[in-house]
Design an enzyme around this catalytic site. Sequence first.
Site, short mmCIF file in Angstrom:
data_model
loop_
_atom_site.label_atom_id
_atom_site.label_comp_id
_atom_site.label_asym_id
_atom_site.label_seq_id
_atom_site.Cartn_x
_atom_site.Cartn_y
_atom_site.Cartn_z
CG ASP A 181 -1.88 1.02 1.31
OD1 ASP A 181 -2.60 1.33 0.14
OD2 ASP A 181 -2.13 1.86 2.14
CG LEU B 231 -9.39 8.12 3.62
CD1 LEU B 231 -9.72 9.31 4.32
CD2 LEU B 231 -10.50 7.84 2.39
NE ARG B 232 -0.19 5.43 2.30
CZ ARG B 232 0.02 4.72 3.33
NH1 ARG B 232 -0.58 3.40 3.38
NH2 ARG B 232 0.13 5.47 4.36
CB ALA B 233 -6.55 3.87 -2.69
CB VAL C 68 -2.29 7.23 -4.49
CG1 VAL C 68 -1.40 6.85 -5.94
CG2 VAL C 68 -1.17 7.16 -3.25
#
Length: 405
Positions: free
Chosen positions: A193, A274-276, A279
């Site tokens: 991730d 919420l990293r997706a 990014v």
Amino acid sequence: MVTYPFSAVVGLDDLKLALVLNAVSPRVGGVLVRGEKGTAKSTIVRALAAQLPAVAVVPGCRFACDPAASDLGCPDGPHEPGVPGMERPAALVELPVGASEDRLVGSLDVERALTEGVKAFEPGLLAAAHRGVLYVDEVNLLHDHLVDLLLDAAALGTCYVERESVSVRHAARFLLVGTMNPEEGELRPQLLDRFGLTVEVRASRDPGERTEVVRRRLAFESDAAAFAARWAREESALAARIAAARSRVPGVRLPDARLRQIATVCAAFEVDGLRADLVTANAAIAHAAWQGRDVVTTEDVRAAARLSLPHRRRRDPFDAPGLDERLLEELLERTAGDDDQHDPEDDRPNGGPDDDDSDGGGPDGGGPDGGGPDGGGPDGGAGGFRRDGPGSGSGSGDDGDGDGV
């Protein structure tokens, strides 16, 4: 040593795009390249570093401080304001699988401690990679604690060292690229991730492409300088386009409609955290800048999602990473709206006056899509790169260690 030209690599269009997006905007967060051996993973990473804009550094600074905005906490500082900088190529630093923690983050300079009786810090590879590229081959074989240190530094942009009575903090912002062969083991999901984008690569099954790969590789091995010279114009055009896209990034607008579209897509694929979303948003902005647009469109979101979500979606333990392209298209169509009715001029296929050609390469139509003086592959697809589906392309025929076919 002459590097194999980025523009001369056949196929690998998704990988080219992922690398370029990171070169345009470091906020994208790096690339993890998954693929079988002999697919030119190492070749194309080394080739990209040669296309990055040169960086201005403070003379004598071991941490590559920018003279226009030097790090106030630099261990070699403080640097005098107004000192003229010197330009050097962006660094390409390779992290060996067997590297120690001291080699990665730095340690006490034992020689100076013994000869001068002073405590001094010896920078590690993270300092050397600042404002350049840090390449980790076989990242899945690194010890977990090294991967943790590496990814923490990449996320924070800072390296902290506390050891042997030495306390040091220095900037460590770099383009992180990792490669791995899934047959040799997987990365933990938490570590997967932390890579912004991921790309699956495999050798082409098309005899025509494979023939072209071997032809170019043999020509490069026969006379590397002459081969590179034939691709010089395409390489120069690519470097100029990356630099132009970098300068355009701060002015790219992400409308609320596109932000909601990104959130909808990420939620539908059931990604954790919420990293997706972050990014994908940064990659979409970079893609818009790469295409010469000032406003993010659905096409930019599509290109970003294809690269940022495959390794983050929830799947059963034995499922291979990947993305349901049909579901992605349904979600994008459902949330497309009218792209905020932005100015049609913002949809120019390759930007403004910086881009003279229609496929992202040089004036003769060659360039980063694999076309060029050797009569390479066809063009098109997202970002000027042809796309034949997941893992498309075949590369230069290098097996990843520079030994050729």
